[in-house]
Write a protein that holds these residues in place. Sequence first.
Motif, mmCIF file in Angstrom:
data_model
loop_
_atom_site.group_PDB
_atom_site.id
_atom_site.type_symbol
_atom_site.label_atom_id
_atom_site.label_comp_id
_atom_site.label_asym_id
_atom_site.label_seq_id
_atom_site.Cartn_x
_atom_site.Cartn_y
_atom_site.Cartn_z
ATOM 1 N N SER A 121 3.346 3.694 -1.742
ATOM 2 C CA SER A 121 1.885 3.741 -1.898
ATOM 3 C C SER A 121 1.176 2.596 -1.190
ATOM 4 O O SER A 121 0.349 1.915 -1.776
ATOM 5 C CB SER A 121 1.483 3.732 -3.378
ATOM 6 N N ILE B 268 -6.625 -7.298 -8.952
ATOM 7 C CA ILE B 268 -6.231 -5.905 -8.703
ATOM 8 C C ILE B 268 -4.712 -5.794 -8.732
ATOM 9 O O ILE B 268 -4.147 -4.842 -9.279
ATOM 10 C CB ILE B 268 -6.820 -5.395 -7.369
ATOM 11 N N LEU B 269 -4.029 -6.788 -8.161
ATOM 12 C CA LEU B 269 -2.562 -6.762 -8.178
ATOM 13 C C LEU B 269 -2.031 -6.795 -9.613
ATOM 14 O O LEU B 269 -1.088 -6.093 -9.949
ATOM 15 C CB LEU B 269 -1.996 -7.927 -7.368
ATOM 16 N N GLU C 289 -8.659 -10.013 -5.405
ATOM 17 C CA GLU C 289 -7.425 -9.328 -5.004
ATOM 18 C C GLU C 289 -6.305 -9.510 -6.030
ATOM 19 O O GLU C 289 -5.615 -8.565 -6.379
ATOM 20 C CB GLU C 289 -6.940 -9.873 -3.659
ATOM 21 N N PHE D 260 -4.573 -1.495 0.757
ATOM 22 C CA PHE D 260 -5.220 -2.315 -0.266
ATOM 23 C C PHE D 260 -6.045 -3.402 0.426
ATOM 24 O O PHE D 260 -5.548 -4.101 1.306
ATOM 25 C CB PHE D 260 -4.139 -2.928 -1.161
ATOM 26 N N SER D 261 -7.312 -3.518 0.048
ATOM 27 C CA SER D 261 -8.240 -4.486 0.624
ATOM 28 C C SER D 261 -8.543 -4.217 2.089
ATOM 29 O O SER D 261 -9.062 -5.078 2.777
ATOM 30 C CB SER D 261 -7.711 -5.912 0.506
ATOM 31 N N GLU E 124 -1.681 -0.569 -6.013
ATOM 32 C CA GLU E 124 -2.909 -1.311 -5.695
ATOM 33 C C GLU E 124 -3.788 -0.567 -4.684
ATOM 34 O O GLU E 124 -5.009 -0.653 -4.731
ATOM 35 C CB GLU E 124 -2.586 -2.730 -5.197
ATOM 36 N N LYS F 175 -6.778 -4.133 4.670
ATOM 37 C CA LYS F 175 -6.159 -5.103 5.574
ATOM 38 C C LYS F 175 -5.354 -4.375 6.640
ATOM 39 O O LYS F 175 -5.046 -3.198 6.488
ATOM 40 C CB LYS F 175 -5.213 -5.989 4.782
#
Lengths: 150, 898
Positions: B173, A38-39, A35, B189-190, A49, B192
């Motif tokens: 975003s 990616i950030l 993670e 993102f991810s 992201e 979550k």
Amino acid sequence: MGKDLREILSFYKGDRSNLIPILQDIQANFGYLPENAILEISKFTKIPESEIYGVATFYAQFRFTPIGKKHIMVCEGTACHVKGADQIMEGIERYLDIKEGETTPDLECSLESVACLGCCALAPCAMVNEKVESNLTLKDIKKLFSKNSK
Amino acid sequence: MNNNMNNNEVALNIDGLQIKANKGITILQAALENNIYIPNLCYSPYLKPGGACRLCMVEIDDGRLVTSCETPVEQGMNVVTENSKINNVRKLVAELLIANHEVDCLTCAKNDHCKLQEIAAYLGIEKEKLGNLRRVLFEIPKDTSNPFFDRDLGKCILCGICVRICRDILGVSAIDFGFRGYETRITTFSDKPILESSCVSCGECVVGCPVGALVPKNTLQPSREVKTICPYCGVGCGIYLGVRGNTIVNVRGDSDNPVNKGNLCVKGRFGYNFINHPKRLTTPLIKRNGKFIEVTWDEALDYIARNISKYVGDSFAAIASAKCSNEENYVFQKFTRAVMGTNNIDHCARLCHVSTVAGLGKTLGSGAMTNTIAEIADSACIFAIGTNTTSTHPITALGIIKAVQNGGKLIVANPREIDLCRHADIWLQHCPGTDVVLLMGMMRQIVDRELFDSSFVNDRCENFNLFKKSLREFDLDSVEKITGVNKDKIIEAAKTFASSKTASILYSMGITQHSHGTDNVIAVSNLALLTGNIGKPSAGVNPLRGQNNVQGSCDMGCLPDVYPGYQSVEDYKILEKFQRAWDCKLNKSSGLTLPQIIESAHDGKIRAMYIVGENLILSEPNSSHVIESLEKLEFAVVQDIFLTETALLADVVLPACTFAERDGTFTNTERRVQLFQRAIKPLGSSKPDWWITCEISKRLGAKGFDFHNTKEILEEIASLTPIYGGIFYDRLEKGGLQWPCSDAEDNGTSILHMNQFATENGKGKFLPLSYKPSAELPDNEYPFILTTGRSLYQYHTGTMTRMVEGLNKLYGHDFVEINPKDASDLDINHDEFVRVISRRGEVKAKAKLTDALPKGVIFMTFHFAETPTNILTNSAMDPISNTPELKFCAVKIEKDTE
């Protein structure tokens, strides 16, 4: 293996078009897309992201969890499917207490399915790291992990 | 028909109907404007065309099917919106969508205003056909993590409106398409929960969602709606309050309002629960033997009149509120001046933008935003210094995002890596308190490279040579050394700013809250003058004001040195005018400023105080000192909507109404006077502030307080305040007006200083500056710089936002933000309690490790009574404006071992 994030990024200009090569490079070095990486890519390329995640989830090659010391790829190709790959997958999931695509919390084992390992005569089969395990039965699962083999 | 067409129009034929449309719009827009329905799902008037849903297909001349949302109108075009070919395509698309949509209409919050329902009805979808198309629905659990809305991807039709809003309008975003293919879904993102994403909870996507995939948690429909103005920040967004009975049940943006055009932020859209909150003050309270006793209004008002009459003159001070309306502030300053015979009136502008009023007053002649919020989007360059715009003025920030998307350059100067930095072309991370050096350094480059606007400087400005001389001190080496900003970046910023056709400077507390705040403001003004960026559209000097009516409170003369309309109290002619109008003798000398009032209370010179809607204990620097001062007062009245920390110290507490329970006008940061209207009846026996002040005045035998409504008060304001001379209720009912607006014929002024400046001789004035370090620099004992700021989810001292449960879920306690390297030196871990200690006190809070801050600087907000940051801050102030240095003090940090 071995390059750190900053080193990897230093090879690129940070254009949008660099995104996929950067992701590939990071996966090659870390085994997955962490993670925080990616950030950092997001900061570097100015691509949000969420968009990077959107791109990365499209490709089967990218993973978002680290792989375990033992990486198990269960074949779900036609022959294996016919010979009960689903049960093998479920059995391993139950045994490791993780789902397909996940890694055990101790980072020992990770599990994923693949389309075909190309050894249909040995179905159902799976690959554990570099080694093909053939003609699997539910009974074999325990052996797969208790064995001291790699 | 062609005879009365103008050049910007084309004529086309839709289904045999001749229509005219503006060039550049799409077929879909033209059709909808002419009340011709074309089915559509992914179209939103606020977004660029998406072309995703394929429902708006129409046939054009060559027999092709095109997406009408993407195809521009053309002269002579023939469009067919429906035939069997089109219907086949549309039906299949709609059937596929509906087959895989969780059809649960009656219990869905979007029932009856769902676009998918509309399409199903329009196309006549048959149930039998759907079965074959249904695929296995993926079980995706509902995401209920956000306190204000739920995401149910089972109902999502993948139109992408939410993604485009979040990216193109908000610049956030937080979401995008993920897992593209068979399992495509909108993801964070991810993947979550939305709460853990970068979502800012503004709810724009919820408004945009055509189906029930994004719905607010509170789905109660209002029984009526009232058009009014948002009570939070100085942007002044137009809203509709949804009312059911006597309760506010929702808020929606007013798309006709030129300020926000329907957009709202999280506070504006969801932060309304404080209005009907059970903790609201509903009865007057008098303190007897240390305890508050509920009393009637007559008792309270008589009691106040009896006591306050002992302090007529300069032993009395009044603190007005930037949350109150123009009318209320006008009445309150009239009461202070005409009835109490003192000019000791001030309000929270002292803590924020009086530096602006003072600085820009000197250089430009008027201390307000020179341009409008709407113009920001068209700026070729935006220089945002000392403003965390996305957190403090979220709707203004939308203009910045739009400008960037239009190709404008964004320069951000901020010691903290704020959210805007993501969008910036250049980020200048200067040391706190070095703004003058940074700006003068940039100006030196502009002058040395001859990039300045010499004709503007020669024709419209004065004092250039003296200013130019003062630039000598700011050579690149010194500037780099003091500000910590790399030379190349300074040059790049200077060049970018000076070479842009229009450049707009936005600033806020980061400029003003310094012991040299007025200098900072002057530096900003110098930069705009130097580059000729004043008096034209999409440029200017734009101080973003904090409270909804802080501009108005200043305009109304809630300042110790001016009557309404910035007319000096020390000018004999003006004094005469007000004495005549108010029929009384007025005090000839300026009163005390807020910090001086507190100091005088401490010294026993001010003995009585009347505080309206201000929570001084949390908002002033050096809180312990403020508490001591307030405790020394012989008589204190506090008027508020909640029993605030400050109200607890009062002798009498009066329950005021919120904005939803009264009428009046607010003046937003761009000088726009707007009407707000009563939506519900006052809670309990709370009363409008103007009524309370008038009642007290009448009890003291004063004349001129017999107002029946706020309309009459506004008329009196117009008669005495030249800049408000043409502002009347009936005009405002049609829309806001920007002052100066001198008479009923004047339509107001959107851009200031177009032909000449508001200074005495009409020239813009350059002023020389030199570097003055902050008052309390870090040393061995207190090695860190504490800088304070705000969170998007809280507002000021939290009087309103702390009462909104959801906002507290989003940001419910304060952190000490610290650079990870500093933290590791001090052996502090993330989320661990630390003590922050200054020479004035200490505060305990959790540490938040973040790269957003440079080494040596820590950051805290001041919203929370539990972590009263202003115990730490320094009351050192700007000598001209008396604005305290809230942005800079020296502290030390210790691991909390208890």
